[in-house]
Enzyme design. Sequence first.
Site, PDB file in Angstrom:
ATOM      1  N   GLY A 183       0.877  -1.486   0.125  1.00  0.00           N
ATOM      2  CA  GLY A 183      -0.073   0.115   0.051  1.00  0.00           C
ATOM      3  C   GLY A 183       0.870   1.339   0.031  1.00  0.00           C
ATOM      4  N   SER A 184       0.294   2.247   0.857  1.00  0.00           N
ATOM      5  CA  SER A 184       1.168   3.259   0.828  1.00  0.00           C
ATOM      6  C   SER A 184       2.478   3.679   1.331  1.00  0.00           C
ATOM      7  CB  SER A 184       0.048   4.657   1.482  1.00  0.00           C
ATOM      8  OG  SER A 184      -1.182   4.732   0.969  1.00  0.00           O
TER       9      SER A 184
END
Length: 587
Positions: A303-304
Site C-alpha cells: 500500500g502507501s
Amino acid sequence: MSIENGNHRPDKWRFRFVYGIAFILFAVVAGRLFYLTVIDKDFLQNQGEMRAVRTETIPATRGMILDRRGEPLAVSAPTWTLVANPKKLWNMDQNPQKGETPEQEINRLADVMGVGHSWLTNRFEANKTRSFMYLKRQISPHEADEIMAAHVIGVTKRKEYKRFYPAGEMAAQVVGFTSIDDKGQEGLELEYNSELKGSPGKRSYIKDLSGNAIRPIGQEVPARPGENIQLSIDMRLQYLAYRELKAAVTENRATSASAVILNVKTGEILAMVNQPSYNPNDRSTLDYDELRNRAVIDLFEPGSTMKPFTVSAALMSGQYNTESIINTSPGYLRVGRFTIRDDGNYGKINLEKLLEKSSNVGASKIAFSLPPDSIWNVDHSLGFGSPVGIGFPGEVSGILPTHARWRPAELATLSYGYGLSVSTLQLAQAYMTLANGGYRVPVTIFKQDAPPKGKQVIPRKVAKSVVKMLEGVVLHGSGKRAQVPGYQIAGKTGTVHVVGNDGYQYDEYNSIFAGIAPASDPRLVMVVMIHNPKGRNYYGGEVAAPVFSRVMRGALRTLNIPPDMPDGLREVKLDSKKIPFRVAQGN
C-alpha cells in the site's frame, strides 16, 4: 587250526574298517581346524568380536546459537535416556536371587517408571525378538538413577543432549527447534544443522555374558562439538519488539503480526518478531500455524508505504523537484473503468504534501508522467521481487509484476502499493536503503565485524530529500503516533485491504508502518505489519505506528543513540533544487 584262522579274518576286516573311518573323520576335523584357525582366522576373529566386542557412540554437543552480545538463544543440556534389551529379558532363566519371572521384572519396572503394567508388558512383547528398545528419553539424572536402582535385567542408560531455548517464544520462529534426535527441524536450527550438529565419537570395549563392559579396547575417538553461531539479533531489542507487538495484537484483536528492526549501516537484523508464537521448550500443544516466521514468509500488498519510492522515481527522472506541484483536484481520477480516490480533495500539492496526505491521485499522476518502467526500476533496485537472501528456510521473493506493455491501471496501482506483494523484511530492506542515502547493503542475520560492501541504487540527494519529506508524515500527517520524544522520526503509514481467495476483503485490513530513526542521522529502521485487526481502529497510523513509537523509544535508549531534537519538534525544510537522475535503469 585252519577253521580258527578263518573265523578271525572277518573281525580283522571290521577293525580295520572302523579304524579307517575314525582316521578319515580325524583327518577331516583336523583339516577343518587347520582351515578355520590358519586360513579363515580373520572370519572367526570377527565372529568372536561380534559377540564379545561392542562399539558405543559418544554423542556430540550441538553448537550454541547466540545473540550479538553472547546471550544464549539455544543450548544443549546433558540428559539420560533409558533403553532395554527385551530379548535378553524374555530369554533369561529365572533369577535365583530374586526369584522373579520376566513379567514380574516388567511390572516392577512399570511401577518405578510410573506407567501401567499392561502397557509396558505389551511394549516388551511387541519387541521380544529385539535387543534394543527405548524406554524413556531425555530425562534428568535423578530420575534415571531412581529407575536404574530397580536393577531390572536388560535395562541400561545412555547419555544424550536435549536442546533448551532460554529466549522461549520471543525468538522461536527465528531460532527454530530440533527433534528428539537433536536434528534441526525449523528455523536456523534446520538451515544450519550441518554446522551446529558436530561429529559423534566412538569407543570400543569387551563385554561379558551379561553385557557388562569389562575393559576398553582400541583408541577412543572423541566427539567433535558443533560450531557456535552468533546472530545479529539483540535480545534487548527483540524483547521490546515482541512485548509491544504481542500487546498490540491483543488490544486490536488482530489475527497475526510481524516486525523487523535493521541496523541501517550494516544491514544487520537486530530484531525479528512474530505473532502468534510458541514455546519451543514445550511443544505439546503446538499449532503448526505458529511455526511460520511471518516476517520472511508471509506476503502482503504494501500500500502507501511504497509511495516514497514513487516520489524517488519522480526526483530521479529530473522532471520533478521537491517543490513541484501536482493538481489532485477533484480528489479522484478516472482510469478506464476504475476510479482512483483520495480521502479528500487536496487540490494542488507538492511532493511532501503528497506523502503527508498519502494521495493516491498524486502518485498515479506521477506514474503517468514518467516512462512506463521508471517506478518498476526503482522498486526492483531496492530488492522487491527478489529474496532478501538471509539463508532462512522458506524465504519468499515476493511479486513485482512486469509487463511488456503497461496499462494505465497497472502503472497507477503500482505507484501507490497495490498489485505487488512484499514481506516485512523486504519492506524494511527498502527503507534501510533509503535511510542509508540510497546505498543498499546486504541484509544479514549474523553479527558483522565490519560494514559490508553495497551498491548505490538511489542518488544520495534523492534519498536524503525523501527522508526529509517522510519527517513531515510523522510531524503533521498520518504517522503522528509514531513520534518519539527528542528524536526526529521519518516514516510512512499504510492501510491495505486483505486479499482473499475471492479477491479483496473489504472488511479486513493490513495495518503497516515503516519508520526511520533518528531521521537526521539514520541508525535504525523498523517495519511493523499487523494483519486483520478487528477492533475499532485499523489504519496503519492508529494500529502499527504506536508499536513503532514504543519499541523505537526503548531501542534508541538501549543503544545509547543520542537525541537529535532536544529542543522539541521542528519543521522540515526541503531543498527545492532539481536532483538529476544518476542511476542506470533496470539494475
